[in-house]
Design a protein around this motif. Structure first.
Motif, PDB file in Angstrom:
ATOM      1  N   ILE A   1      -1.835   7.284 -18.531  1.00  0.00           N
ATOM      2  CA  ILE A   1      -2.431   7.580 -17.223  1.00  0.00           C
ATOM      3  C   ILE A   1      -3.495   6.537 -16.878  1.00  0.00           C
ATOM      4  O   ILE A   1      -3.568   6.068 -15.733  1.00  0.00           O
ATOM      5  CB  ILE A   1      -3.011   9.008 -17.205  1.00  0.00           C
ATOM      6  N   LEU A   2      -4.303   6.149 -17.838  1.00  0.00           N
ATOM      7  CA  LEU A   2      -5.324   5.135 -17.575  1.00  0.00           C
ATOM      8  C   LEU A   2      -4.703   3.776 -17.264  1.00  0.00           C
ATOM      9  O   LEU A   2      -5.172   3.073 -16.360  1.00  0.00           O
ATOM     10  CB  LEU A   2      -6.283   5.027 -18.760  1.00  0.00           C
ATOM     11  N   ILE A   3      -3.661   3.406 -17.992  1.00  0.00           N
ATOM     12  CA  ILE A   3      -2.967   2.142 -17.705  1.00  0.00           C
ATOM     13  C   ILE A   3      -2.375   2.178 -16.302  1.00  0.00           C
ATOM     14  O   ILE A   3      -2.487   1.208 -15.541  1.00  0.00           O
ATOM     15  CB  ILE A   3      -1.882   1.868 -18.765  1.00  0.00           C
ATOM     16  N   MET A   4      -1.743   3.295 -15.934  1.00  0.00           N
ATOM     17  CA  MET A   4      -1.184   3.417 -14.590  1.00  0.00           C
ATOM     18  C   MET A   4      -2.271   3.320 -13.531  1.00  0.00           C
ATOM     19  O   MET A   4      -2.079   2.664 -12.500  1.00  0.00           O
ATOM     20  CB  MET A   4      -0.441   4.745 -14.449  1.00  0.00           C
ATOM     21  N   ALA A   5      -3.403   3.960 -13.765  1.00  0.00           N
ATOM     22  CA  ALA A   5      -4.494   3.925 -12.785  1.00  0.00           C
ATOM     23  C   ALA A   5      -5.013   2.503 -12.597  1.00  0.00           C
ATOM     24  O   ALA A   5      -5.287   2.076 -11.472  1.00  0.00           O
ATOM     25  CB  ALA A   5      -5.618   4.852 -13.235  1.00  0.00           C
ATOM     26  N   VAL A   6      -5.114   1.757 -13.678  1.00  0.00           N
ATOM     27  CA  VAL A   6      -5.589   0.370 -13.577  1.00  0.00           C
ATOM     28  C   VAL A   6      -4.596  -0.479 -12.792  1.00  0.00           C
ATOM     29  O   VAL A   6      -4.986  -1.211 -11.869  1.00  0.00           O
ATOM     30  CB  VAL A   6      -5.833  -0.224 -14.983  1.00  0.00           C
ATOM     31  N   PHE A   7      -3.312  -0.387 -13.120  1.00  0.00           N
ATOM     32  CA  PHE A   7      -2.331  -1.206 -12.415  1.00  0.00           C
ATOM     33  C   PHE A   7      -2.184  -0.789 -10.954  1.00  0.00           C
ATOM     34  O   PHE A   7      -2.016  -1.641 -10.073  1.00  0.00           O
ATOM     35  CB  PHE A   7      -0.978  -1.174 -13.125  1.00  0.00           C
ATOM     36  N   LEU A   8      -2.246   0.503 -10.666  1.00  0.00           N
ATOM     37  CA  LEU A   8      -2.185   0.941  -9.276  1.00  0.00           C
ATOM     38  C   LEU A   8      -3.419   0.473  -8.508  1.00  0.00           C
ATOM     39  O   LEU A   8      -3.321   0.101  -7.341  1.00  0.00           O
ATOM     40  CB  LEU A   8      -2.033   2.462  -9.195  1.00  0.00           C
TER      41      LEU A   8
ATOM     42  N   LYS B   1       6.773  12.366 -18.854  1.00  0.00           N
ATOM     43  CA  LYS B   1       7.218  11.445 -19.905  1.00  0.00           C
ATOM     44  C   LYS B   1       8.561  10.816 -19.565  1.00  0.00           C
ATOM     45  O   LYS B   1       8.789   9.647 -19.858  1.00  0.00           O
ATOM     46  CB  LYS B   1       7.326  12.185 -21.237  1.00  0.00           C
ATOM     47  N   SER B   2       9.450  11.584 -18.923  1.00  0.00           N
ATOM     48  CA  SER B   2      10.756  11.020 -18.590  1.00  0.00           C
ATOM     49  C   SER B   2      10.660   9.993 -17.472  1.00  0.00           C
ATOM     50  O   SER B   2      11.442   9.045 -17.435  1.00  0.00           O
ATOM     51  CB  SER B   2      11.731  12.135 -18.201  1.00  0.00           C
ATOM     52  N   VAL B   3       9.713  10.156 -16.572  1.00  0.00           N
ATOM     53  CA  VAL B   3       9.591   9.229 -15.437  1.00  0.00           C
ATOM     54  C   VAL B   3       8.680   8.056 -15.763  1.00  0.00           C
ATOM     55  O   VAL B   3       8.996   6.909 -15.481  1.00  0.00           O
ATOM     56  CB  VAL B   3       9.082   9.985 -14.183  1.00  0.00           C
ATOM     57  N   PHE B   4       7.528   8.326 -16.350  1.00  0.00           N
ATOM     58  CA  PHE B   4       6.507   7.295 -16.542  1.00  0.00           C
ATOM     59  C   PHE B   4       6.195   7.006 -17.996  1.00  0.00           C
ATOM     60  O   PHE B   4       5.209   6.362 -18.287  1.00  0.00           O
ATOM     61  CB  PHE B   4       5.202   7.721 -15.858  1.00  0.00           C
ATOM     62  N   GLY B   5       6.993   7.470 -18.924  1.00  0.00           N
ATOM     63  CA  GLY B   5       6.616   7.407 -20.318  1.00  0.00           C
ATOM     64  C   GLY B   5       7.095   6.210 -21.101  1.00  0.00           C
ATOM     65  O   GLY B   5       7.204   6.287 -22.310  1.00  0.00           O
ATOM     66  N   GLY B   6       7.410   5.089 -20.459  1.00  0.00           N
ATOM     67  CA  GLY B   6       7.861   3.919 -21.202  1.00  0.00           C
ATOM     68  C   GLY B   6       6.822   3.436 -22.193  1.00  0.00           C
ATOM     69  O   GLY B   6       7.120   3.168 -23.354  1.00  0.00           O
ATOM     70  N   ALA B   7       5.581   3.331 -21.750  1.00  0.00           N
ATOM     71  CA  ALA B   7       4.503   2.894 -22.640  1.00  0.00           C
ATOM     72  C   ALA B   7       4.232   3.956 -23.699  1.00  0.00           C
ATOM     73  O   ALA B   7       3.923   3.630 -24.847  1.00  0.00           O
ATOM     74  CB  ALA B   7       3.235   2.615 -21.836  1.00  0.00           C
TER      75      ALA B   7
ATOM     76  N   ILE C   1       0.831  -1.212   0.000  1.00  0.00           N
ATOM     77  CA  ILE C   1       0.000   0.000   0.000  1.00  0.00           C
ATOM     78  C   ILE C   1       0.859   1.253   0.000  1.00  0.00           C
ATOM     79  O   ILE C   1       0.561   2.228  -0.699  1.00  0.00           O
ATOM     80  CB  ILE C   1      -0.980  -0.039   1.184  1.00  0.00           C
ATOM     81  N   ILE C   2       1.960   1.245   0.744  1.00  0.00           N
ATOM     82  CA  ILE C   2       2.862   2.409   0.769  1.00  0.00           C
ATOM     83  C   ILE C   2       3.512   2.612  -0.600  1.00  0.00           C
ATOM     84  O   ILE C   2       3.629   3.740  -1.091  1.00  0.00           O
ATOM     85  CB  ILE C   2       3.927   2.246   1.878  1.00  0.00           C
ATOM     86  N   ILE C   3       3.921   1.527  -1.254  1.00  0.00           N
ATOM     87  CA  ILE C   3       4.526   1.637  -2.592  1.00  0.00           C
ATOM     88  C   ILE C   3       3.517   2.195  -3.593  1.00  0.00           C
ATOM     89  O   ILE C   3       3.845   3.066  -4.404  1.00  0.00           O
ATOM     90  CB  ILE C   3       5.077   0.273  -3.047  1.00  0.00           C
ATOM     91  N   VAL C   4       2.277   1.708  -3.538  1.00  0.00           N
ATOM     92  CA  VAL C   4       1.233   2.219  -4.437  1.00  0.00           C
ATOM     93  C   VAL C   4       0.999   3.699  -4.180  1.00  0.00           C
ATOM     94  O   VAL C   4       0.885   4.492  -5.123  1.00  0.00           O
ATOM     95  CB  VAL C   4      -0.076   1.409  -4.262  1.00  0.00           C
ATOM     96  N   PHE C   5       0.937   4.102  -2.915  1.00  0.00           N
ATOM     97  CA  PHE C   5       0.744   5.513  -2.590  1.00  0.00           C
ATOM     98  C   PHE C   5       1.902   6.353  -3.117  1.00  0.00           C
ATOM     99  O   PHE C   5       1.693   7.431  -3.671  1.00  0.00           O
ATOM    100  CB  PHE C   5       0.605   5.687  -1.079  1.00  0.00           C
ATOM    101  N   TYR C   6       3.125   5.847  -2.986  1.00  0.00           N
ATOM    102  CA  TYR C   6       4.288   6.587  -3.471  1.00  0.00           C
ATOM    103  C   TYR C   6       4.226   6.791  -4.983  1.00  0.00           C
ATOM    104  O   TYR C   6       4.447   7.900  -5.481  1.00  0.00           O
ATOM    105  CB  TYR C   6       5.581   5.865  -3.080  1.00  0.00           C
ATOM    106  N   PHE C   7       3.941   5.715  -5.733  1.00  0.00           N
ATOM    107  CA  PHE C   7       3.869   5.845  -7.190  1.00  0.00           C
ATOM    108  C   PHE C   7       2.724   6.757  -7.621  1.00  0.00           C
ATOM    109  O   PHE C   7       2.868   7.544  -8.555  1.00  0.00           O
ATOM    110  CB  PHE C   7       3.736   4.481  -7.852  1.00  0.00           C
ATOM    111  N   ALA C   8       1.579   6.651  -6.951  1.00  0.00           N
ATOM    112  CA  ALA C   8       0.451   7.516  -7.298  1.00  0.00           C
ATOM    113  C   ALA C   8       0.771   8.975  -7.001  1.00  0.00           C
ATOM    114  O   ALA C   8       0.473   9.865  -7.809  1.00  0.00           O
ATOM    115  CB  ALA C   8      -0.800   7.079  -6.539  1.00  0.00           C
ATOM    116  N   LEU C   9       1.406   9.239  -5.866  1.00  0.00           N
ATOM    117  CA  LEU C   9       1.753  10.611  -5.509  1.00  0.00           C
ATOM    118  C   LEU C   9       2.812  11.173  -6.455  1.00  0.00           C
ATOM    119  O   LEU C   9       2.706  12.322  -6.894  1.00  0.00           O
ATOM    120  CB  LEU C   9       2.249  10.675  -4.066  1.00  0.00           C
TER     121      LEU C   9
END
Length: 104
Positions: A75-82, A41-47, A20-28
């Protein structure tokens, strides 16, 4: 047996809280980087790099939305996986608490 169940329960609670802490960190961190699209894009833009490399949005008929379609998909893919990770962490945490309650 009760001592073993207690240690397993404590382990499950620990794993659940860590997830839960890891998920909160990535979401924040994703939320904080949304103000700057290049940083996002530099941090989360692999996809997003993969989508742009394949040419999905070069001939977009969506107009102004077409330029941001890749960002919206990421953003939608990240939201689903989180969400899936948060659900898994909550279930693991709940099972650990159930084990700890059963030990008393």
């Amino acid at each position: 047996m009760s001592d073993h169940a207690r240690s397993v329960g404590i382990g499950l609670v620990t794993v659940g809280v860590v997830i839960i802490i890891i998920v909160f960190y990535f979401a924040l961190s994703a939320y904080m980087s949304l103000g700057s699209e290049p940083h996002f894009k530099s941090v989360f833009g692999g996809a997003m790099g993969y989508l742009q490399q394949e040419g999905f949005f070069t001939n977009s008929t969506l107009g102004a939305l077409g330029g941001y379609a890749g960002l919206i998909i990421v953003i939608l893919i990240m939201a689903v996986f989180l969400s899936i990770a948060l659900a898994a962490g909550s279930i693991i945490l709940g099972r650990g608490v159930e084990l700890l309650r059963g030990c008393k």
